[in-house]
Design a protein around this motif. Structure first.
Motif, PDB file in Angstrom:
ATOM      1  N   PHE A  67       4.555  -6.092  -0.025  1.00 50.85           N
ATOM      2  CA  PHE A  67       5.339  -5.119  -0.776  1.00 50.85           C
ATOM      3  C   PHE A  67       4.829  -5.051  -2.211  1.00 50.85           C
ATOM      4  O   PHE A  67       4.505  -6.074  -2.816  1.00 50.85           O
ATOM      5  CB  PHE A  67       6.815  -5.512  -0.790  1.00 50.85           C
ATOM      6  N   ALA A  68       4.762  -3.833  -2.753  1.00 52.93           N
ATOM      7  CA  ALA A  68       4.386  -3.630  -4.156  1.00 52.93           C
ATOM      8  C   ALA A  68       5.503  -2.837  -4.835  1.00 52.93           C
ATOM      9  O   ALA A  68       5.808  -1.711  -4.421  1.00 52.93           O
ATOM     10  CB  ALA A  68       3.056  -2.893  -4.261  1.00 52.93           C
ATOM     11  N   TYR A  69       6.116  -3.439  -5.847  1.00 51.66           N
ATOM     12  CA  TYR A  69       7.267  -2.836  -6.525  1.00 51.66           C
ATOM     13  C   TYR A  69       6.815  -2.035  -7.745  1.00 51.66           C
ATOM     14  O   TYR A  69       6.010  -2.508  -8.553  1.00 51.66           O
ATOM     15  CB  TYR A  69       8.250  -3.928  -6.956  1.00 51.66           C
ATOM     16  N   PHE A  70       7.343  -0.814  -7.874  1.00 55.31           N
ATOM     17  CA  PHE A  70       7.027   0.056  -9.011  1.00 55.31           C
ATOM     18  C   PHE A  70       8.325   0.616  -9.596  1.00 55.31           C
ATOM     19  O   PHE A  70       9.099   1.254  -8.868  1.00 55.31           O
ATOM     20  CB  PHE A  70       6.150   1.235  -8.577  1.00 55.31           C
ATOM     21  N   ASN A  71       8.544   0.383 -10.875  1.00 55.74           N
ATOM     22  CA  ASN A  71       9.670   0.999 -11.567  1.00 55.74           C
ATOM     23  C   ASN A  71       9.154   2.252 -12.259  1.00 55.74           C
ATOM     24  O   ASN A  71       8.402   2.168 -13.235  1.00 55.74           O
ATOM     25  CB  ASN A  71      10.266   0.032 -12.590  1.00 55.74           C
ATOM     26  N   PHE A  72       9.530   3.426 -11.751  1.00 56.78           N
ATOM     27  CA  PHE A  72       8.971   4.671 -12.276  1.00 56.78           C
ATOM     28  C   PHE A  72       9.408   4.961 -13.713  1.00 56.78           C
ATOM     29  O   PHE A  72       8.821   5.817 -14.369  1.00 56.78           O
ATOM     30  CB  PHE A  72       9.305   5.837 -11.336  1.00 56.78           C
ATOM     31  N   LEU A  73      10.420   4.249 -14.187  1.00 62.24           N
ATOM     32  CA  LEU A  73      10.793   4.419 -15.588  1.00 62.24           C
ATOM     33  C   LEU A  73       9.759   3.782 -16.517  1.00 62.24           C
ATOM     34  O   LEU A  73       9.746   4.044 -17.722  1.00 62.24           O
ATOM     35  CB  LEU A  73      12.176   3.807 -15.850  1.00 62.24           C
ATOM     36  N   ASP A  74       8.883   2.945 -15.945  1.00 54.07           N
ATOM     37  CA  ASP A  74       7.811   2.328 -16.732  1.00 54.07           C
ATOM     38  C   ASP A  74       6.562   3.207 -16.804  1.00 54.07           C
ATOM     39  O   ASP A  74       5.603   2.863 -17.507  1.00 54.07           O
ATOM     40  CB  ASP A  74       7.417   0.969 -16.126  1.00 54.07           C
ATOM     41  N   LEU A  75       6.570   4.317 -16.088  1.00 61.37           N
ATOM     42  CA  LEU A  75       5.405   5.206 -16.078  1.00 61.37           C
ATOM     43  C   LEU A  75       5.331   5.934 -17.416  1.00 61.37           C
ATOM     44  O   LEU A  75       6.227   6.695 -17.776  1.00 61.37           O
ATOM     45  CB  LEU A  75       5.525   6.185 -14.918  1.00 61.37           C
ATOM     46  N   SER A  76       4.250   5.699 -18.167  1.00 64.56           N
ATOM     47  CA  SER A  76       4.160   6.204 -19.541  1.00 64.56           C
ATOM     48  C   SER A  76       3.814   7.682 -19.629  1.00 64.56           C
ATOM     49  O   SER A  76       4.114   8.352 -20.613  1.00 64.56           O
ATOM     50  CB  SER A  76       3.122   5.393 -20.330  1.00 64.56           C
ATOM     51  N   THR A 120       0.178  -4.830   6.304  1.00 68.55           N
ATOM     52  CA  THR A 120       0.916  -3.577   6.125  1.00 68.55           C
ATOM     53  C   THR A 120       1.337  -3.490   4.670  1.00 68.55           C
ATOM     54  O   THR A 120       1.964  -4.418   4.149  1.00 68.55           O
ATOM     55  CB  THR A 120       2.156  -3.526   7.038  1.00 68.55           C
ATOM     56  N   ILE A 121       0.979  -2.403   4.004  1.00 63.00           N
ATOM     57  CA  ILE A 121       1.255  -2.242   2.571  1.00 63.00           C
ATOM     58  C   ILE A 121       2.426  -1.285   2.400  1.00 63.00           C
ATOM     59  O   ILE A 121       2.407  -0.160   2.925  1.00 63.00           O
ATOM     60  CB  ILE A 121       0.021  -1.691   1.810  1.00 63.00           C
ATOM     61  N   ILE A 122       3.418  -1.732   1.647  1.00 66.70           N
ATOM     62  CA  ILE A 122       4.615  -0.916   1.443  1.00 66.70           C
ATOM     63  C   ILE A 122       4.867  -0.772  -0.050  1.00 66.70           C
ATOM     64  O   ILE A 122       5.083  -1.766  -0.756  1.00 66.70           O
ATOM     65  CB  ILE A 122       5.842  -1.545   2.132  1.00 66.70           C
ATOM     66  N   PHE A 123       4.800   0.461  -0.550  1.00 66.49           N
ATOM     67  CA  PHE A 123       5.092   0.749  -1.953  1.00 66.49           C
ATOM     68  C   PHE A 123       6.599   0.954  -2.107  1.00 66.49           C
ATOM     69  O   PHE A 123       7.203   1.749  -1.372  1.00 66.49           O
ATOM     70  CB  PHE A 123       4.359   2.015  -2.411  1.00 66.49           C
ATOM     71  N   LEU A 124       7.185   0.269  -3.077  1.00 67.95           N
ATOM     72  CA  LEU A 124       8.615   0.391  -3.369  1.00 67.95           C
ATOM     73  C   LEU A 124       8.774   1.150  -4.681  1.00 67.95           C
ATOM     74  O   LEU A 124       8.435   0.629  -5.747  1.00 67.95           O
ATOM     75  CB  LEU A 124       9.251  -0.993  -3.483  1.00 67.95           C
ATOM     76  N   PHE A 125       9.265   2.385  -4.613  1.00 66.71           N
ATOM     77  CA  PHE A 125       9.364   3.251  -5.791  1.00 66.71           C
ATOM     78  C   PHE A 125      10.803   3.272  -6.312  1.00 66.71           C
ATOM     79  O   PHE A 125      11.655   3.996  -5.786  1.00 66.71           O
ATOM     80  CB  PHE A 125       8.920   4.680  -5.451  1.00 66.71           C
ATOM     81  N   ASP A 126      11.066   2.485  -7.347  1.00 64.02           N
ATOM     82  CA  ASP A 126      12.404   2.426  -7.926  1.00 64.02           C
ATOM     83  C   ASP A 126      12.586   3.544  -8.959  1.00 64.02           C
ATOM     84  O   ASP A 126      11.630   3.926  -9.634  1.00 64.02           O
ATOM     85  CB  ASP A 126      12.620   1.063  -8.582  1.00 64.02           C
ATOM     86  N   HIS A 127      13.815   4.057  -9.079  1.00 66.97           N
ATOM     87  CA  HIS A 127      14.158   5.141 -10.016  1.00 66.97           C
ATOM     88  C   HIS A 127      13.291   6.383  -9.768  1.00 66.97           C
ATOM     89  O   HIS A 127      13.003   7.140 -10.697  1.00 66.97           O
ATOM     90  CB  HIS A 127      13.998   4.676 -11.472  1.00 66.97           C
ATOM     91  N   SER A 148      -3.261   8.455   5.505  1.00 65.85           N
ATOM     92  CA  SER A 148      -4.310   8.874   6.440  1.00 65.85           C
ATOM     93  C   SER A 148      -5.341   7.766   6.656  1.00 65.85           C
ATOM     94  O   SER A 148      -5.767   7.513   7.785  1.00 65.85           O
ATOM     95  CB  SER A 148      -4.999  10.139   5.912  1.00 65.85           C
ATOM     96  N   PHE A 149      -5.715   7.075   5.579  1.00 63.75           N
ATOM     97  CA  PHE A 149      -6.713   6.012   5.684  1.00 63.75           C
ATOM     98  C   PHE A 149      -6.136   4.746   6.314  1.00 63.75           C
ATOM     99  O   PHE A 149      -6.802   4.080   7.105  1.00 63.75           O
ATOM    100  CB  PHE A 149      -7.296   5.690   4.301  1.00 63.75           C
ATOM    101  N   ALA A 150      -4.885   4.399   5.938  1.00 67.03           N
ATOM    102  CA  ALA A 150      -4.297   3.142   6.406  1.00 67.03           C
ATOM    103  C   ALA A 150      -3.533   3.301   7.716  1.00 67.03           C
ATOM    104  O   ALA A 150      -3.078   2.304   8.285  1.00 67.03           O
ATOM    105  CB  ALA A 150      -3.383   2.571   5.332  1.00 67.03           C
ATOM    106  N   LYS A 151      -3.364   4.564   8.159  1.00 66.64           N
ATOM    107  CA  LYS A 151      -2.644   4.847   9.409  1.00 66.64           C
ATOM    108  C   LYS A 151      -1.220   4.294   9.339  1.00 66.64           C
ATOM    109  O   LYS A 151      -0.478   4.596   8.430  1.00 66.64           O
ATOM    110  CB  LYS A 151      -3.408   4.291  10.615  1.00 66.64           C
ATOM    111  N   PHE A 152      -0.866   3.460  10.322  1.00 67.78           N
ATOM    112  CA  PHE A 152       0.508   2.968  10.403  1.00 67.78           C
ATOM    113  C   PHE A 152       0.733   1.707   9.566  1.00 67.78           C
ATOM    114  O   PHE A 152       1.776   1.073   9.686  1.00 67.78           O
ATOM    115  CB  PHE A 152       0.875   2.688  11.861  1.00 67.78           C
ATOM    116  N   LYS A 153      -0.247   1.377   8.733  1.00 70.05           N
ATOM    117  CA  LYS A 153      -0.118   0.174   7.908  1.00 70.05           C
ATOM    118  C   LYS A 153       0.130   0.507   6.440  1.00 70.05           C
ATOM    119  O   LYS A 153      -0.159  -0.293   5.547  1.00 70.05           O
ATOM    120  CB  LYS A 153      -1.362  -0.708   8.069  1.00 70.05           C
ATOM    121  N   PHE A 154       0.655   1.675   6.194  1.00 70.13           N
ATOM    122  CA  PHE A 154       1.044   2.055   4.837  1.00 70.13           C
ATOM    123  C   PHE A 154       2.324   2.877   4.890  1.00 70.13           C
ATOM    124  O   PHE A 154       2.471   3.777   5.724  1.00 70.13           O
ATOM    125  CB  PHE A 154      -0.051   2.888   4.160  1.00 70.13           C
ATOM    126  N   SER A 155       3.257   2.565   4.012  1.00 73.18           N
ATOM    127  CA  SER A 155       4.479   3.358   3.913  1.00 73.18           C
ATOM    128  C   SER A 155       5.069   3.223   2.514  1.00 73.18           C
ATOM    129  O   SER A 155       4.606   2.412   1.701  1.00 73.18           O
ATOM    130  CB  SER A 155       5.510   2.939   4.973  1.00 73.18           C
TER     131      SER A 155
END
Length: 422
Positions: A67-76, A120-127, A148-155
């Motif tokens: 899992f990769a966590y991203f807080n979109f309020l931190d996007l400059s 399996t890579i999962i992006f977590l988009f907060d806010h 498309s590249f990662a098929k069923f191993k990305f969400s």
């Protein structure tokens, strides 16, 4: 040092977390939807940091999920290069280049490499909902390329205060429909393990215990809403505040948490809750109020009740009316209705249309005037159908009108166009 999220019990929001994982482990995108302060950010941080909880839910599959966590309020900024660097940072990569094409290529290669290694890579988009109307179309195309590249191993898991189909432009929902359709997991206001854990944490901080009656009274007042429950429990132990609505609504922390909920609602939702707070019956309550668990059936006679009792008292005593003007705030660059920030509820196209209407109050605006303002990239007006305009007006009325079927702000002048009344 122990990460705070790792202390949470395995049964914390057990049913909802299971639903989320059922989506993402097979490569499906997912939305986590709830009212402000109900706990969606906590759920995402648990997924990112609590391996014990993931092991409980996933068993032997857990080590292969990242899992990769991203807080979109931190996007400059919201240009392609900044977004790509933001996503790469979540994968612990810090490229020095600034060319958006190369950065996107690096991102694709990184995700593909992880997928090819069996993860399996999962992006977590907060806010996410608070920033979605500033994201370029290329952002969604990047997600599609990664999938498309990662098929069923990305969400991706989007954390949002309402279903994103209500917020993104129609073209985005059409071209990337599998990101948003039938994949919303709504968090209930009350979760017993979550509340019990919250009480334990607060008691540890204050080195004092809440009595069983105090806990019961707090839940009775707050409905178990996470932010309100935390605030009221802390006031009980720290200031010995009386657990009655009149006392609590005099506290700034409490009213601030409730304002957050009130201001995120559409005008129609506010209107329904305003009437319900004064014990008017609602023949057909807004379905989102039910999905968001703000109201529920209280008996077999189909009567509705507030899920959060103090929210009802707040509306009853602090909201004198809901018939407010819509205006553009030049200082904050936001469209507001009273104190409510309408801009956050709108797709980019809806915001452009409403702003154009506000700039031309009480004037009939024709189709030919509206199209270049809302669809500036369109070269030929005939490319935009009347149905597309009608659909946008329909969606906009649902968000800004108290009664969308009897609009007072966006009026249709038959055979001529639209007129705006503030």
């Amino acid at each position: 040092m122990q990460i705070f999220e790792s202390q949470f019990p395995n049964d914390y929001r057990q049913e909802e977390i299971k639903k989320i994982l059922d989506y993402v482990v097979v490569g499906k995108f997912c939305q986590v939807v709830c009212i402000p302060g109900a706990g969606k950010a906590t759920v995402l941080r648990l997924l990112a940091h609590n391996r014990k909880l993931l092991k409980f839910h996933m068993g032997e599959k857990e080590p292969n999920v990242q899992f990769a966590y991203f807080n979109f309020l931190d996007l400059s900024a919201f240009d392609e290069a900044t977004i790509a660097k933001f996503l790469l940072a979540g994968l612990d990569e810090k490229p020095r280049e600034s060319d958006p094409f190369r950065l996107t290529k690096t991102l694709t290669e990184s995700v593909s490499k992880l997928a090819n290694s069996g993860r399996t890579i999962i992006f977590l988009f907060d806010h996410f909902d608070e920033c979605q109307n500033r994201l370029p179309r290329s952002f969604y195309q990047t997600l599609k390329t990664l999938k498309s590249f990662a098929k069923f191993k990305f969400s991706v898991v989007f954390a949002t205060r309402r279903d994103l189909l209500q917020l993104v432009d129609e073209e985005i929902s059409r071209d990337y429909w599998d990101f948003f359709v039938e994949n919303a997991v709504y968090l209930k206001v009350f979760d017993r393990p979550a509340v019990d854990f919250l009480f334990t944490q607060i008691e540890d901080v204050f080195s004092k215990k809440l009595t069983s009656k105090e806990k019961s009274d707090i839940i009775q007042i707050t409905g178990g809403h996470a932010k309100l429950t935390k605030t009221v429990a802390e006031l009980t132990l720290g200031q010995n505040i009386g657990l009655i609505a009149e006392n609590l609504l005099g506290n700034r922390q409490v009213t601030s948490a409730i304002w957050e909920m009130w201001l995120f609602l559409t005008s129609h939702e506010q209107y329904d809750l305003f009437r319900l707070s004064r014990d008017f019956s609602l023949n057909e309550p807004d379905e989102d109020l039910v999905k968001l668990d703000l109201v529920r059936l209280k008996d077999q006679s189909n009567n509705l009740a507030f899920t959060i009792p103090i929210f009802k008292e707040f509306i009853k005593t602090k909201i004198p009316n809901v018939n407010l003007k819509i205006f553009f705030d030049d200082e904050t660059r936001e469209i507001k209705k009273g104190e409510s920030i309408i801009s956050e509820l709108l797709s980019p196209q809806e915001e452009r249309l409403l702003r154009f209407l506000i700039q031309n109050p009480q004037r009939v605006l024709t189709r030919d005037e509206i199209i270049p303002q809302v669809w500036p990239q369109t070269q030929v007006a005939e490319a935009i159908s009347d149905e597309a305009i009608d659909q946008m007006v329909f969606r906009l009325r649902k968000k800004i009108e108290d009664e969308p079927a009897a609009p007072k702000h966006i009026l249709t002048v038959k055979g001529r166009g639209l007129k705006f009344e503030p």
